[in-house]
Design a protein around this motif. Structure first.
Motif, short mmCIF file in Angstrom:
data_model
loop_
_atom_site.label_atom_id
_atom_site.label_comp_id
_atom_site.label_asym_id
_atom_site.label_seq_id
_atom_site.Cartn_x
_atom_site.Cartn_y
_atom_site.Cartn_z
N CYS B 54 7.03 83.47 49.13
CA CYS B 54 6.17 84.31 48.05
C CYS B 54 6.60 85.80 47.82
CB CYS B 54 4.76 84.26 48.75
SG CYS B 54 4.21 82.45 48.75
N GLU B 55 6.83 86.06 46.68
CA GLU B 55 7.00 87.70 46.34
C GLU B 55 6.26 87.92 45.28
OE1 GLU B 55 11.83 89.28 45.87
OE2 GLU B 55 11.49 86.95 46.41
N ASP B 56 5.56 89.05 45.57
CA ASP B 56 4.74 89.62 44.59
C ASP B 56 3.62 88.60 44.21
OD1 ASP B 56 5.99 91.99 44.80
OD2 ASP B 56 7.23 91.75 42.87
N ASP B 57 3.00 87.74 44.98
CA ASP B 57 2.03 86.79 44.83
C ASP B 57 2.39 85.68 43.92
OD1 ASP B 57 0.30 88.77 45.73
OD2 ASP B 57 -0.33 89.47 43.88
N LYS B 58 3.75 85.70 43.69
CA LYS B 58 4.41 84.58 43.34
C LYS B 58 5.22 83.75 44.22
CE LYS B 58 4.62 86.56 38.46
NZ LYS B 58 5.82 87.14 37.53
N CYS B 59 4.70 82.45 44.08
CA CYS B 59 5.62 81.58 45.08
C CYS B 59 6.45 80.67 44.74
CB CYS B 59 4.58 80.74 45.93
SG CYS B 59 3.37 81.93 47.09
N TYR B 60 7.51 80.34 45.27
CA TYR B 60 8.48 79.43 45.01
C TYR B 60 9.18 78.73 46.23
CZ TYR B 60 11.42 83.28 45.62
OH TYR B 60 12.26 84.56 46.23
N LEU B 61 9.41 77.35 46.07
CA LEU B 61 9.93 76.68 47.08
C LEU B 61 11.33 76.70 47.20
CD1 LEU B 61 8.33 74.47 48.78
CD2 LEU B 61 9.38 72.82 47.21
N VAL B 62 11.81 76.73 48.43
CA VAL B 62 13.20 76.82 48.74
C VAL B 62 13.70 75.67 49.83
CG1 VAL B 62 14.90 78.30 50.39
CG2 VAL B 62 13.18 79.51 48.98
N GLU B 63 14.58 74.80 49.11
CA GLU B 63 15.13 73.77 49.78
C GLU B 63 16.47 73.88 50.08
OE1 GLU B 63 13.12 69.83 49.26
OE2 GLU B 63 12.67 70.78 47.30
N ILE B 64 16.87 73.72 51.37
CA ILE B 64 18.41 73.91 51.58
C ILE B 64 18.75 73.41 52.84
CG2 ILE B 64 17.94 76.06 52.77
CD1 ILE B 64 20.08 77.46 51.18
N MET B 65 19.98 72.98 52.95
CA MET B 65 20.36 72.39 54.37
C MET B 65 21.34 73.45 54.93
SD MET B 65 19.96 69.28 54.69
CE MET B 65 20.98 68.62 55.79
N PHE B 66 21.19 73.87 56.27
CA PHE B 66 22.01 74.68 56.92
C PHE B 66 22.76 74.15 57.91
CE2 PHE B 66 19.68 79.33 57.03
CZ PHE B 66 19.98 79.35 55.62
N PHE B 67 23.77 74.68 58.35
CA PHE B 67 24.76 74.29 59.47
C PHE B 67 25.24 75.30 60.32
CE2 PHE B 67 25.89 72.14 55.56
CZ PHE B 67 25.33 70.64 55.86
N TRP B 68 25.08 74.99 61.85
CA TRP B 68 25.54 75.88 62.77
C TRP B 68 26.56 75.17 63.47
CZ3 TRP B 68 20.25 75.27 61.70
CH2 TRP B 68 19.82 76.49 61.35
N ASP B 69 27.53 76.10 64.23
CA ASP B 69 28.57 75.13 64.90
C ASP B 69 28.16 75.41 66.46
OD1 ASP B 69 29.01 77.77 66.20
OD2 ASP B 69 30.91 78.25 65.64
N LEU B 70 28.84 74.79 67.28
CA LEU B 70 28.40 74.67 68.83
C LEU B 70 28.05 75.69 69.56
CD1 LEU B 70 31.07 71.71 69.55
CD2 LEU B 70 28.46 71.34 69.22
N MET B 71 28.29 76.92 69.00
CA MET B 71 27.72 78.07 69.79
C MET B 71 26.62 78.84 69.09
SD MET B 71 29.73 78.72 72.16
CE MET B 71 29.57 80.60 72.20
N GLY B 72 26.09 77.91 68.16
CA GLY B 72 24.86 78.60 67.31
C GLY B 72 25.17 79.50 66.23
N ARG B 73 26.73 79.58 65.86
CA ARG B 73 26.82 80.44 64.76
C ARG B 73 26.78 79.84 63.43
NH1 ARG B 73 32.58 81.77 68.11
NH2 ARG B 73 32.54 79.37 67.82
N TYR B 74 26.05 80.31 62.48
CA TYR B 74 25.80 80.08 61.12
C TYR B 74 27.44 79.68 60.66
CZ TYR B 74 24.84 79.81 56.48
OH TYR B 74 24.87 79.54 54.97
#
Lengths: 637, 297
Positions: B54-74
């Motif tokens: 939500c930004e300035d009372d307006k909300c929007y949906l964020v949908e995304i895939m994230f990947f990290w390596d074995l060290m937890g590095r994005y």
């Protein structure tokens, strides 16, 4: 004047007010010595009882002959500097003022103008307007009605007017000499300076009270060495002091000697940031750390400018009190040049390098094909603060021609307000610093008075502009080893490795666009970085090859121009200081030179480096401006 | 700065990290799954994030895939087919916006990590007291997608969340097996190598000695010194280890040599090591010489 208890004696910590005794020394009735002289009085500006808003500037004294007073009011005239002069007798005197018009190199107008007031009345002439070089400017004829008369310097502009000295004579036709040597003779004659100064003996004399020198002195003192620390400013810290305001950089507590840097952690400021308010730099913290050491005698406001040699050894170093001109001798078996400029090494005849070596000199990929004199520059940093109400700034007529496309619409000048690359960093310091001031004032005056969106700056007050330049590079004294780019990038770790250098090889160059816009005289710079693994600086880079009892710490060590790019960071210099202080204790123990230490006693230095001299239990606060390295992981202990 | 609240649940095979962010009372929940390679060895981590921002009372949906390596590095993100990221007023991200987001998320040192969402849109002047110039915040503003400041901020803080990184590292550490360590060592990744020597328990150095030696062979900087210091004394004296160090001694840097000499004990030296040490003696006064004398005199 502060005093520091030291082994049952009191050692003066030179500070900031002249004493009545001193004033007596300033004046001399020479007629009583010789009838061939007229009644005359020499008054050094830096000896004034009250400096008012004027500061002592010693940065160019080796070139122009003396410290001087500067009215660095950032556009607001500073308070008068005043003193009382004892004239030999009443009567008419001709007055001369040694000064210059510092903007004459760029403009036919004068930025720093001031008056000389005698007994409250200005002499007819306004000073700081005529000569582009340091010169004795005739101020006209005055009448002295009282042998004890007040003399004052009245700043008219707040723009760095400067006064070295004032000379009164009853002889109509005897202006004082402009030649530096003749002037020295005159000073000795008229100020009654002792030509055979008092000398004190120490185990170790450290010249330069920046991070390197301060750490060297503390380190040695903690290991039982009697140290004199000689610093030519009123504060310690050098580029990290509130006079220059560059934050500490690079990493400490690294392999192969993780205990090195504990002292840097102990005395270094807890906050980072360039060109920030004064208290960021914690001058007092460094001073207190030094005063806490019984084995250190501290000499602030003393500029070392003479050495006495016996064959290839320094026997004594002489330093001049910036206010009184009095000299003190420092005798010791061992010295450390932590001056940055390699001043002591230079005076002692130490071999040195400057500028950039050619690629073939050390086979360095980053070196230029052909050697040249391009060094990194001097920063004149600044910042403004937002006020509650609009505030003006003079619409100066002596600045560089400025325009919308030349302007920088910003409120802070960081490290990259850097100039003087290609100039002589030792001989042209005043010119380089002055150009730095000129462009800051030119830009600010434009923003405040002519800029198309000047209303955005209407409440901004130019709060601080450095008048002590932040210098990166000058002389590099040559040791038994010269560290080069290839040693560092090739990880050629040598067995006499000491303090690790971790910052990138960070070399600065003039910003080409800025250079073009300003007729080849850039005042903005860019940096080029090469990341490295922390590299332990060989001990053989920390002592002179041909002055046998001289060590170095800081930027004047034995490295190529390219290697300087990484070792020049202040936390690294501080660690070099820690090592040099440790080395002093080993040299003392064996009555050895630094080279003999390397050859015969090095294991003892290794043990000390493993132990460290700083308090290991303090919270690690040196977490800002660490810089990138290739070593981003470490073993957890 | 308001610190997001995280909660972790770890399940075998499908590692689930439950992430609850308390930003303006909006809980954020996601599961992190482990991905394995053809050999069945742990390879990386991924998650599907779906959260309203939500930004300035307006909300929007964020949908995304994230990947990290074995060290937890994005390491990167991916969009969900049919689910574009949007800015204020539901304007879809442009391709430049996606590139900008990618650059921001890959910058683990971005100054955005130092600021709360609120600070990012404050008058930049007010932040000068803490030592960061207004220009720095300006720089952050230049890094983020205009109209999508809050989603950029939320996503960056998920990508580089210390808690996520730590939990992923712990998961990797708990998964160490001989074949997995062999695979990791081949990656020749300095941070990973340090992670391994920091993770091995004393008794495991024996098991992993061949892999440890391999890491030292390809190492730079102070890795060898640090590894020698980490290896338990009995493993250093193992004949495989001593043979290796005896053959490599001359190539080790001085500080690694000193670390090794400090670990060795005179009674447990193999002949080759003694020979090497004899040959290394010199006239110079150094710790190295002293240690060698202590070992062979």
């Amino acid at each position: 004047m502060g005093k520091h208890k030291h082994n049952g004696t009191l050692v003066c910590v030179r500070s900031f007010n002249a004493t009545p005794m001193m004033l007596m020394a300033v004046l001399l009735l020479t007629a009583s010595l010789s009838n061939s002289y007229a009644q005359e009085v020499l008054l050094e500006a830096e000896s004034f009882d009250e400096k008012g808003g004027w500061f002592i500037d010693q940065q160019s004294m080796d070139v122009m002959g003396s410290p001087y007073l500067i009215a660095h009011g950032i556009g607001t005239p500073v308070a008068d500097a005043t003193t009382t002069v004892r004239f030999p007798k009443k009567g008419t005197y001709y007055v001369y003022v040694r000064t210059r018009n510092w903007t004459a190199l760029w403009s036919d107008k004068a930025a720093g103008q001031f008056q000389l007031l005698v007994d409250g009345k200005p002499v007819p002439k306004t000073f700081g307007v005529s000569s582009k070089n340091w010169n004795w400017i005739p101020g006209g004829k005055i009448k002295i009605n009282d042998v004890n008369t007040t003399v004052a310097l009245r700043d008219l502009t707040g723009f760095d007017g400067r006064c070295d000295a004032i000379y009164f004579t009853q002889d109509k036709n005897s202006p004082p000499p402009n030649d530096i040597d003749e002037m020295d003779d005159m000073r000795v004659r008229l100020l009654g300076l002792d030509t055979s100064p008092k000398t004190d003996r120490y185990d170790f004399v450290v010249i330069g009270g920046g991070m390197a020198g301060t750490c060297a002195a503390i380190s040695a003192a903690r290991l039982g060495v009697k140290v004199a620390l000689v610093q030519n400013r009123p504060v310690l810290g050098g580029n990290n002091s509130s006079e220059v305001r560059v934050h500490l950089g690079a990493r400490i507590n690294l392999q192969p000697y993780p205990a090195l840097g504990n002292l840097v952690n102990e005395i270094g400021p807890s906050r980072g940031g360039n060109a920030q308010p004064k208290d960021y730099y914690e001058d007092d913290k460094k001073l207190k750390a030094v005063l806490a050491e019984e084995n250190i005698s501290l000499f602030l406001n003393h500029h070392a400018n003479q050495v006495e040699m016996e064959r290839d050894k320094i026997v004594k170093v002489y330093a001049e009190n910036l206010e009184t001109g009095e000299k003190i001798g420092f005798e010791a078996p061992l010295f450390a040049d932590c001056t940055g400029d390699g001043t002591i090494g230079f005076l002692a005849g130490a071999e040195y390098m400057s500028g950039r070596e050619s690629r073939s000199t050390f086979n360095e990929p980053t070196a230029p094909e052909v050697a040249d004199n391009l060094t990194m520059g001097i920063s004149v940093q600044w910042f403004s603060e937002k006020m509650d109400t609009p505030i003006g700034f003079p619409d100066i007529d002596w600045g560089l021609p400025w325009s919308e496309d030349k302007s920088f619409a910003i409120t802070r000048g960081d490290w990259d307000w850097e100039t003087g690359m290609g100039k002589d960093m030792v001989r042209e310091t005043e010119f380089i610093r002055d150009y730095g001031l000129l462009v800051v004032f030119s830009n600010w005056s434009f923003l405040k008075n002519k800029y198309s969106r000047k209303e955005e700056f209407s409440s901004e007050r130019l709060k601080w502009v450095a008048y002590i330049g932040g210098k990166r590079e000058s002389r590099r004294l040559i040791g038994d080893y010269i560290l080069t780019e290839n040693d560092i990038t090739g990880q050629n770790f040598l067995s006499d490795g000491t303090a690790p250098s971790s910052w990138t090889i960070d070399l600065h160059y003039p910003d080409e666009e800025n250079k073009e816009k300003f007729n080849g005289a850039a005042f903005r710079s860019i940096a080029k970085h090469i990341k490295i693994y922390p590299y332990p600086i060989p001990f053989r880079c920390l002592y002179s090859k041909n002055v046998n009892n001289l060590m170095m710490a800081g930027r004047d060590i034995s490295v190529s121009h390219v290697a300087l790019g990484t070792v020049r960071l202040m936390r690294t210099g501080g660690m070099m200081g820690e090592v040099v202080g440790m080395a002093a204790s080993v040299c003392k123990e064996h009555n050895a030179t630094p080279r003999q230490l390397y050859e015969n006693h090095f294991s003892e230095l290794e043990v000390l480096m493993e132990q460290g001299v700083g308090n290991p239990d303090l919270e690690k606060i040196q977490n800002y401006n660490l810089g990138a390295t290739l070593l981003e992981s470490e073993r957890k202990l | 700065m308001k610190v997001a609240q995280f909660l972790f649940l770890i399940l075998p095979c499908a590692l689930i990290v439950s992430f609850i962010g308390n930003e303006q009372s909006d809980d954020l929940y996601f599961e992190i799954k482990e991905i394995r390679d053809g050999e069945g060895l742990l390879d990386r981590y991924e998650t599907y994030i779906r959260t309203p921002v939500c930004e300035d009372d307006k909300c929007y949906l964020v949908e995304i895939m994230f990947f990290w390596d074995l060290m937890g590095r994005y390491v990167g993100y991916d969009t969900i087919p049919g689910q574009q990221l949007t800015k204020l007023d539901h304007i879809p991200f442009t391709s430049e916006d996606y590139q900008k987001l990618d650059r921001l998320l890959k910058d683990s040192a971005s100054p955005i990590g130092k600021y709360s969402k609120e600070e990012l849109i404050k008058d930049t002047r007010e932040s000068e007291v803490d030592g960061f110039s207004g220009a720095t915040i300006q720089e952050v503003k230049e890094q983020v997608v205009s109209g999508g400041v809050y989603s950029c901020h939320t996503l960056w803080h998920i990508a580089h969340s210390g808690e996520v990184i730590d939990s992923l590292k712990n998961w990797t550490k708990a998964s160490l097996t001989k074949p997995f360590v062999k695979k990791l060592v081949k990656l020749d990744d300095q941070e990973l190598n340090y992670f391994l020597i920091n993770s091995f328990k004393d008794e495991e150095f024996d098991l992993y000695l061949p892999e440890v030696i391999l890491m030292m062979k390809q190492a730079e900087g102070y890795f060898v010194k640090n590894t020698i210091e980490a290896i338990p004394s009995n493993v250093i004296h193992d004949s495989l280890s001593q043979t290796y160090f005896a053959s490599e001694f001359k190539k080790l840097n001085y500080f690694s040599q000193v670390a090794l000499l400090k670990k060795l004990k005179p009674n447990n030296l193999i002949l080759e090591m003694k020979d090497v040490l004899h040959g290394e003696l010199s006239e110079k006064n150094s710790i190295k010489n002293k240690l060698i004398h202590n070992l062979i005199d």
